[in-house]
Design an enzyme around this catalytic site. Structure first.
Site, PDB file in Angstrom:
ATOM      1  CB  CYS A   1     -11.573  -5.346  -2.326  1.00 47.20           C
ATOM      2  SG  CYS A   1      -9.870  -5.877  -2.557  1.00 47.20           S
TER       3      CYS A   1
ATOM      4  CB  CYS B   1     -10.186  -2.061  -3.806  1.00 49.42           C
ATOM      5  SG  CYS B   1     -10.115  -3.143  -5.263  1.00 49.42           S
TER       6      CYS B   1
ATOM      7  CG  ASP C   1       2.309  -8.667   4.956  1.00 54.39           C
ATOM      8  OD1 ASP C   1       1.846  -9.365   4.038  1.00 54.39           O
ATOM      9  OD2 ASP C   1       1.866  -8.707   6.126  1.00 54.39           O
TER      10      ASP C   1
ATOM     11  CG  HIS D   1     -10.854  -6.466  -7.370  1.00 58.73           C
ATOM     12  ND1 HIS D   1     -10.503  -6.558  -6.038  1.00 58.73           N
ATOM     13  CD2 HIS D   1     -11.412  -7.657  -7.686  1.00 58.73           C
ATOM     14  CE1 HIS D   1     -10.840  -7.749  -5.572  1.00 58.73           C
ATOM     15  NE2 HIS D   1     -11.407  -8.431  -6.556  1.00 58.73           N
TER      16      HIS D   1
ATOM     17  CG  ASN E   1      -0.226 -17.494  -0.206  1.00 59.54           C
ATOM     18  OD1 ASN E   1       0.499 -18.450  -0.416  1.00 59.54           O
ATOM     19  ND2 ASN E   1      -0.006 -16.625   0.776  1.00 59.54           N
TER      20      ASN E   1
ATOM     21  CG  HIS F   1      -6.739  -6.678  -4.807  1.00 60.25           C
ATOM     22  ND1 HIS F   1      -7.504  -5.541  -5.050  1.00 60.25           N
ATOM     23  CD2 HIS F   1      -5.592  -6.508  -5.512  1.00 60.25           C
ATOM     24  CE1 HIS F   1      -6.836  -4.731  -5.868  1.00 60.25           C
ATOM     25  NE2 HIS F   1      -5.673  -5.298  -6.170  1.00 60.25           N
TER      26      HIS F   1
ATOM     27  CG  HIS G   1      -1.660 -10.374  -2.285  1.00 57.64           C
ATOM     28  ND1 HIS G   1      -2.998 -10.713  -2.296  1.00 57.64           N
ATOM     29  CD2 HIS G   1      -1.090 -11.158  -1.333  1.00 57.64           C
ATOM     30  CE1 HIS G   1      -3.226 -11.649  -1.386  1.00 57.64           C
ATOM     31  NE2 HIS G   1      -2.078 -11.944  -0.794  1.00 57.64           N
TER      32      HIS G   1
END
Ligand code: AMP
Ligand code: ZN
Length: 116
Positions: A4, A7, A30, A46, A86, A97, A99
């Site tokens: 991930c 992670c 971002d 996670h 999303n 993961h 967010h």
């Protein structure tokens, strides 16, 4: 989750522009900002998506939103901002993961974003 990407950011295996960290939460800019302020707030452990949370996660999720407000102000969006989560295939979640996107800046972000 060893494969991930978020992670790996938590573990320091992939660099990120961190703006906030505590024992449970990490926030970083971002890599492809959609607005002047575009920060991702993630749980350090996670969690795949908002669709996989349980009622026991409610206090933690509330804390993530509180942190999001603090970060938005600190990062240059003191007069408001937008949060986006999303989720899954229909939500077109690309990174599995959980967010929270914080998008904002000095000016209004415009109509509901089609894709960020
Ligand atoms: P989502 O479509 O909601 O899953 O959004 C994933 C977001 O992660 C996108 O806005 C990407 O630009 C962002 N992203 C992907 N990789 C990285 C990275 N290594 N560092 C920071 N942001 C990233
Ligand atoms: Zn993960």
């Amino acid at each position: 989750m060893s494969d991930c990407i978020f992670c790996k950011i938590v573990d320091g295996k992939i660099p990120s522009a961190k703006v906030y960290e505590d024992d449970e939460i990490l926030a970083f800019k971002d890599i492809s900002p959609a607005r002047p302020v575009h920060v991702l707030v993630i749980p350090k452990r996670h969690i795949t998506s908002l669709a996989t949370v349980t009622p026991e996660d409610a206090p933690f999720l509330g804390r993530m939103l509180t942190v999001a407000n603090q970060i938005a102000t600190e990062q240059g969006s003191p007069d408001g901002f937008r949060v986006i989560i999303n989720t899954g295939r229909v939500g077109q979640q690309e990174v599995p993961h959980l967010h929270i996107h914080i998008v904002g800046g000095p000016d209004p972000v415009g109509p509901m974003l089609k894709r960020i």
